[in-house]
Enzyme design. Structure first.
Site, PDB file in Angstrom:
ATOM      1  N   CYS A   2       0.815  -1.207   0.000  1.00  0.00           N
ATOM      2  CA  CYS A   2       0.000   0.000   0.000  1.00  0.00           C
ATOM      3  C   CYS A   2       0.851   1.259   0.000  1.00  0.00           C
ATOM      4  O   CYS A   2       1.864   1.337   0.697  1.00  0.00           O
ATOM      5  CB  CYS A   2      -0.886   0.015   1.233  1.00  0.00           C
ATOM      6  SG  CYS A   2      -1.909  -1.434   1.362  1.00  0.00           S
ATOM      7  N   ARG A  27       5.497  -0.122  -6.398  1.00  0.00           N
ATOM      8  CA  ARG A  27       5.466  -1.023  -5.255  1.00  0.00           C
ATOM      9  C   ARG A  27       4.379  -2.091  -5.393  1.00  0.00           C
ATOM     10  O   ARG A  27       4.380  -3.055  -4.643  1.00  0.00           O
ATOM     11  CB  ARG A  27       5.173  -0.229  -3.984  1.00  0.00           C
ATOM     12  CG  ARG A  27       6.355   0.597  -3.541  1.00  0.00           C
ATOM     13  CD  ARG A  27       5.936   1.618  -2.523  1.00  0.00           C
ATOM     14  NE  ARG A  27       7.073   1.969  -1.700  1.00  0.00           N
ATOM     15  CZ  ARG A  27       7.239   1.556  -0.454  1.00  0.00           C
ATOM     16  NH1 ARG A  27       6.351   0.801   0.120  1.00  0.00           N
ATOM     17  NH2 ARG A  27       8.302   1.889   0.220  1.00  0.00           N
ATOM     18  N   TRP A  74      -2.936  -2.693  -1.713  1.00  0.00           N
ATOM     19  CA  TRP A  74      -2.567  -4.074  -2.060  1.00  0.00           C
ATOM     20  C   TRP A  74      -3.361  -4.946  -1.105  1.00  0.00           C
ATOM     21  O   TRP A  74      -3.092  -4.973   0.097  1.00  0.00           O
ATOM     22  CB  TRP A  74      -1.058  -4.267  -1.887  1.00  0.00           C
ATOM     23  CG  TRP A  74      -0.540  -5.557  -2.432  1.00  0.00           C
ATOM     24  CD1 TRP A  74      -0.156  -5.803  -3.721  1.00  0.00           C
ATOM     25  CD2 TRP A  74      -0.312  -6.771  -1.709  1.00  0.00           C
ATOM     26  NE1 TRP A  74       0.277  -7.098  -3.841  1.00  0.00           N
ATOM     27  CE2 TRP A  74       0.187  -7.721  -2.622  1.00  0.00           C
ATOM     28  CE3 TRP A  74      -0.498  -7.162  -0.387  1.00  0.00           C
ATOM     29  CZ2 TRP A  74       0.513  -9.018  -2.266  1.00  0.00           C
ATOM     30  CZ3 TRP A  74      -0.178  -8.454  -0.022  1.00  0.00           C
ATOM     31  CH2 TRP A  74       0.326  -9.366  -0.952  1.00  0.00           C
ATOM     32  N   ASN A  98      -1.963   0.990   6.008  1.00  0.00           N
ATOM     33  CA  ASN A  98      -1.040   0.025   5.423  1.00  0.00           C
ATOM     34  C   ASN A  98      -0.669  -0.947   6.525  1.00  0.00           C
ATOM     35  O   ASN A  98      -0.139  -0.534   7.548  1.00  0.00           O
ATOM     36  CB  ASN A  98       0.217   0.760   4.915  1.00  0.00           C
ATOM     37  CG  ASN A  98       1.281  -0.193   4.392  1.00  0.00           C
ATOM     38  OD1 ASN A  98       1.017  -1.379   4.191  1.00  0.00           O
ATOM     39  ND2 ASN A  98       2.481   0.330   4.170  1.00  0.00           N
ATOM     40  N   GLY A  99      -0.968  -2.236   6.343  1.00  0.00           N
ATOM     41  CA  GLY A  99      -0.630  -3.218   7.375  1.00  0.00           C
ATOM     42  C   GLY A  99      -1.810  -4.111   7.668  1.00  0.00           C
ATOM     43  O   GLY A  99      -2.739  -4.214   6.864  1.00  0.00           O
ATOM     44  N   GLU A 476      17.069 -18.659  -7.466  1.00  0.00           N
ATOM     45  CA  GLU A 476      16.821 -17.278  -7.892  1.00  0.00           C
ATOM     46  C   GLU A 476      16.315 -17.246  -9.337  1.00  0.00           C
ATOM     47  O   GLU A 476      15.404 -16.478  -9.672  1.00  0.00           O
ATOM     48  CB  GLU A 476      18.111 -16.454  -7.709  1.00  0.00           C
ATOM     49  CG  GLU A 476      18.083 -15.042  -8.245  1.00  0.00           C
ATOM     50  CD  GLU A 476      17.017 -14.134  -7.629  1.00  0.00           C
ATOM     51  OE1 GLU A 476      16.367 -14.529  -6.654  1.00  0.00           O
ATOM     52  OE2 GLU A 476      16.816 -13.042  -8.167  1.00  0.00           O
ATOM     53  N   LYS A 480      12.679 -15.678 -10.392  1.00  0.00           N
ATOM     54  CA  LYS A 480      12.542 -14.585 -11.375  1.00  0.00           C
ATOM     55  C   LYS A 480      11.558 -14.983 -12.457  1.00  0.00           C
ATOM     56  O   LYS A 480      10.683 -14.221 -12.844  1.00  0.00           O
ATOM     57  CB  LYS A 480      13.926 -14.313 -11.973  1.00  0.00           C
ATOM     58  CG  LYS A 480      14.229 -12.922 -12.281  1.00  0.00           C
ATOM     59  CD  LYS A 480      14.713 -12.064 -11.142  1.00  0.00           C
ATOM     60  CE  LYS A 480      14.015 -12.221  -9.859  1.00  0.00           C
ATOM     61  NZ  LYS A 480      14.530 -11.526  -8.739  1.00  0.00           N
ATOM     62  N   GLU A 483       7.869 -15.167 -11.184  1.00  0.00           N
ATOM     63  CA  GLU A 483       7.204 -13.918 -10.807  1.00  0.00           C
ATOM     64  C   GLU A 483       6.890 -13.020 -11.996  1.00  0.00           C
ATOM     65  O   GLU A 483       5.878 -12.336 -11.989  1.00  0.00           O
ATOM     66  CB  GLU A 483       7.941 -13.172  -9.690  1.00  0.00           C
ATOM     67  CG  GLU A 483       9.243 -12.540 -10.039  1.00  0.00           C
ATOM     68  CD  GLU A 483       9.881 -11.817  -8.838  1.00  0.00           C
ATOM     69  OE1 GLU A 483       9.160 -11.321  -7.968  1.00  0.00           O
ATOM     70  OE2 GLU A 483      11.122 -11.753  -8.810  1.00  0.00           O
ATOM     71  N   HIS A 499      15.259 -37.636  -6.193  1.00  0.00           N
ATOM     72  CA  HIS A 499      14.492 -37.939  -4.976  1.00  0.00           C
ATOM     73  C   HIS A 499      13.037 -37.503  -5.110  1.00  0.00           C
ATOM     74  O   HIS A 499      12.343 -37.376  -4.114  1.00  0.00           O
ATOM     75  CB  HIS A 499      15.153 -37.271  -3.766  1.00  0.00           C
ATOM     76  CG  HIS A 499      16.530 -37.795  -3.506  1.00  0.00           C
ATOM     77  ND1 HIS A 499      16.759 -39.011  -2.914  1.00  0.00           N
ATOM     78  CD2 HIS A 499      17.753 -37.295  -3.820  1.00  0.00           C
ATOM     79  CE1 HIS A 499      18.060 -39.226  -2.846  1.00  0.00           C
ATOM     80  NE2 HIS A 499      18.690 -38.200  -3.405  1.00  0.00           N
ATOM     81  N   LYS A 598       6.459  -4.458  -4.509  1.00  0.00           N
ATOM     82  CA  LYS A 598       7.914  -4.284  -4.487  1.00  0.00           C
ATOM     83  C   LYS A 598       8.439  -4.415  -3.068  1.00  0.00           C
ATOM     84  O   LYS A 598       9.518  -4.946  -2.846  1.00  0.00           O
ATOM     85  CB  LYS A 598       8.265  -2.906  -5.068  1.00  0.00           C
ATOM     86  CG  LYS A 598       9.748  -2.581  -5.097  1.00  0.00           C
ATOM     87  CD  LYS A 598      10.500  -3.490  -6.049  1.00  0.00           C
ATOM     88  CE  LYS A 598      11.998  -3.298  -6.003  1.00  0.00           C
ATOM     89  NZ  LYS A 598      12.713  -4.460  -6.594  1.00  0.00           N
TER      90      LYS A 598
HETATM   91  O1  M6R Z   1      13.125  -5.430  -0.106  1.00  0.00           O
HETATM   92  P1  M6R Z   1      13.567  -6.810   0.203  1.00  0.00           P
HETATM   93  O2  M6R Z   1      14.890  -7.149  -0.395  1.00  0.00           O
HETATM   94  O3  M6R Z   1      13.556  -7.112   1.669  1.00  0.00           O
HETATM   95  O4  M6R Z   1      12.489  -7.747  -0.470  1.00  0.00           O
HETATM   96  C1  M6R Z   1      12.529  -9.123  -0.307  1.00  0.00           C
HETATM   97  C2  M6R Z   1      11.632  -9.814  -1.300  1.00  0.00           C
HETATM   98  O5  M6R Z   1      10.308  -9.393  -1.145  1.00  0.00           O
HETATM   99  C3  M6R Z   1      12.065  -9.555  -2.754  1.00  0.00           C
HETATM  100  O6  M6R Z   1      13.374  -9.945  -2.963  1.00  0.00           O
HETATM  101  C4  M6R Z   1      11.143 -10.315  -3.721  1.00  0.00           C
HETATM  102  O7  M6R Z   1      11.323 -11.682  -3.580  1.00  0.00           O
HETATM  103  C5  M6R Z   1      11.403  -9.866  -5.161  1.00  0.00           C
HETATM  104  N1  M6R Z   1      10.162  -9.621  -5.829  1.00  0.00           N
HETATM  105  C6  M6R Z   1      12.137 -10.867  -5.949  1.00  0.00           C
HETATM  106  O8  M6R Z   1      12.358 -10.451  -7.260  1.00  0.00           O
END
Ligand code: M6R
Length: 603
Positions: A2, A27, A74, A98-99, A476, A480, A483, A499, A598
């Protein structure tokens, strides 16, 4: 997550609020709204979907108001629709949040039993109703803010406005909140991110948890006052100049921020190493010499967690320090054994990730020194840690983290070299320079990676595999791809395939095999196993291995010479570009993928 922007001052608040919200779009959000005080009435406009929808609705009526609050939501509680969008309001107050209010269900029942009516399914509206109820009881909005805040549980930031004055009120617990002032123009602001206030509020203030901020304007003078919950004046806030710049907010000639940020990596690596070895960072890093702790508890989320898994190798190999890397949302609830002599290390791009912040708090409470590897100077993590190692990645706008990962790993490497007393050596400088050159060459070679993406993008699923330090790279790579391209992708330790996951292999399943010079033969056997089951193989590995070329359907050869420690970063860039091109072929919203934020400021 948010985004919040509040304004009170002489100009039409619609402009700074919409501009601030648009800066926070990166974000991630799913609806947007605004409350404006017009002719002594609180008028709320809310729209599901992009900020553009709200902007269009406002263009029709062209409202004008000197005080307002805006929000991009969000969703956490309640579906994405206009009713659940913020602000929530009634005749007297409007609130953005927000929260998460953890005790919202209980409070809502109690309030409903008292006759209060709710218009949305959100937890946020509970705060509005509490504020209204306590204001009626006490006749004082500040008192009501304090009472409402003390009634709710959970981590949140709230901003409220009232019909009877042009004041803004805010308060937070473990959620980002910043207040701003422009003494020249006589304007006061509140936001969830100082980025929204660049160019508007040169003076910014970060209130601590449980401090109520009140922004007001009298004549040409704006002020921001802070109060404890007992309403005595508070000094628990940090005041600073807003040093952020808008430079990062242009895509330049790139189609997406993600692509721009991938291409920025070579220059950023060189900037970081120069800063750490020859510049201002030298004292921070060289002070580490001989002071390695007995144990590192590394916690982080998502990409930052993967960076931690790579960094663990450095601390173990070069510093003989035991190191545990954990997902922050797990670490915080499992009563970890924390002892004297150990250090908590938190990795975060934003410095605002709720779970990572909770781990820092936990370690701090248990008496451990807390360090961060962080991008955002002035973020909550930065302010709370005893020592910070800035990654100097500049602002990262693409939701998919790319350059932050690279800079996080390099920062961990520099820390490790600092502890080992090897920081200012030709070898360290040279290796990062070599890495930068190789990554630049990969970026130049994007056409080759695009060609591979064209062969793969329609496939059903992807299993990324790697061994040793290439296992986190496989994780990783898979993160990527899923997402931004919305395809099923898993990262596996190559030795784990047999396994279980090998059952998934068929000619519609792609194995993206990441191989380094270490454990090469073992990783090659794993590729053979996939081949024997008709899996489609894209290998990224060291050049000069005809046997790997033979077994793979596609092979991206890399030169690992001169990169004894940092080759995983180079390999990762190939996977970043692969994900980018697959997502582009699929036509997804690369910089703002669906459902993602974000900065994840709720747990
Ligand atoms: O701001 P941060 O590095 O703490 O965020 C952590 C994760 O939310 C962030 O890395 C998320 O996994 C990304 N979208 C990955 O691309």
């Amino acid at each position: 997550m948010c985004g919040i922007v509040g304004y009170t001052g002489p100009r039409n608040s619609v402009q700074p609020i919409l501009e601030g919200l648009s800066r926070l779009e990166y974000r991630g959000y799913d609806s947007a709204g605004i409350c404006l005080k017009i002719n002594s009435k609180l008028e709320i406009v809310k729209k599901e979907g992009k900020l553009e929808n709200l902007r269009a609705a406002l263009t029709e009526t062209n409202p004008s108001s000197h005080v307002g609050i805006g929000h991009t939501r969000w969703a956490t509680h309640g579906a994405v629709n206009n009713d659940n969008a913020h602000p929530h309001g009634n005749d007297d107050f409007a609130v953005v949040h927000n929260g998460i209010i953890e005790n919202a269900p209980v409070l809502k029942k109690q309030l409903q039993a008292e006759g209060w009516v709710f218009k949305s399914q959100t937890d946020s509206e509970v705060f509005l109703v509490l504020l209204t109820k306590f204001a009626k009881e006490t006749g004082d909005t500040l008192k009501a803010m304090s009472k409402a805040f003390q009634t709710i549980q959970g981590n949140s930031a709230f901003v409220a406005m009232e019909k009877s004055t042009d004041r803004l009120f805010c308060v937070k617990r473990s959620a980002p909140l910043v207040c701003g002032l422009n003494p020249v123009t006589g304007e006061a602001f509140v936001s969830s991110d100082p980025f929204a206030l660049i160019g508007y509020a040169p003076e910014i203030f970060f209130p601590q948890d449980g401090v109520i901020g009140c922004g007001s304007v009298k004549g040409h003078t704006a002020s921001m006052d802070f109060f404890e919950l007992d309403l005595t004046p508070s000094t628990r806030f940090t005041a600073q100049k807003n040093a952020m710049s808008m430079d990062a907010t242009s895509k330049g000639h790139y189609e997406h921020f993600m692509l721009k940020e991938i291409h920025e990596q070579p220059a950023l690596m060189e900037k970081l190493v120069a800063w750490a070895i020859k510049g201002e960072g030298l004292s921070t890093y060289s002070n580490l010499k001989g002071k390695a702790p007995e144990y590192f508890h590394i916690t982080a989320c998502g990409t930052a967690w993967h960076a931690g898994l790579v960094i663990k190798n450095f601390f173990e190999r070069f510093n003989n320090v035991r190191c545990c890397v954990e997902i922050a949302s797990e670490f915080r609830y499992r009563e970890p054994i924390l002892k004297k002599g150990e250090v908590g290390l938190f990795i975060s791009q934003s410095g605002e990730t709720a779970d990572t912040l909770a781990c820092q708090e936990l370690c701090h409470e248990k008496g451990l020194p807390t360090y961060s590897i962080v991008n955002t100077q002035g973020s909550t993590l930065f302010r709370h840690c005893d020592q910070n190692f800035l990654i100097h990645a500049g602002m990262e706008i693409g939701v998919a983290s790319t350059k932050a990962f690279t800079q996080q790993v390099l920062t961990g490497y520099l820390m490790s070299m600092g502890y080992a007393g090897k920081l200012a050596t030709v070898e360290v400088y040279q290796e990062i320079k070599t890495l930068s050159d190789r990554v630049a060459a990969i970026c130049e070679d994007a056409a080759a990676i695009k060609e591979i993406a064209e062969k793969l993008y329609h496939k059903k699923g992807f299993i990324f595999t790697g061994r040793g330090v290439y296992f986190p790279i496989a994780l990783e790579g898979a993160l990527k791809l899923k997402e931004i391209a919305y395809v099923h992708a898993e990262g596996y330790a190559a030795g784990e395939l047999k396994h279980g996951p090998i059952a998934l292999i068929d000619d519609n399943m792609v194995n993206i095999a990441v191989l380094g010079p270490e454990l090469f033969e073992k990783a090659l056997s794993n590729v053979e196993e996939v081949k024997a089951r008709r899996g489609l193989i894209f290998a990224v590995g060291p050049k000069g291995h005809p046997e790997l070329r033979e077994v793979s359907d596609m092979y991206y050869e890399l030169d690992f010479n001169g990169l004894p420690n940092l080759a995983p970063v180079m390999v990762n860039v190939v996977l970043q570009l692969l994900s980018y091109h697959i997502a582009k072929l699929k036509g997804t919203d690369i910089d703002k993928p669906r459902n993602l934020a974000k900065s994840v400021t709720v747990e």
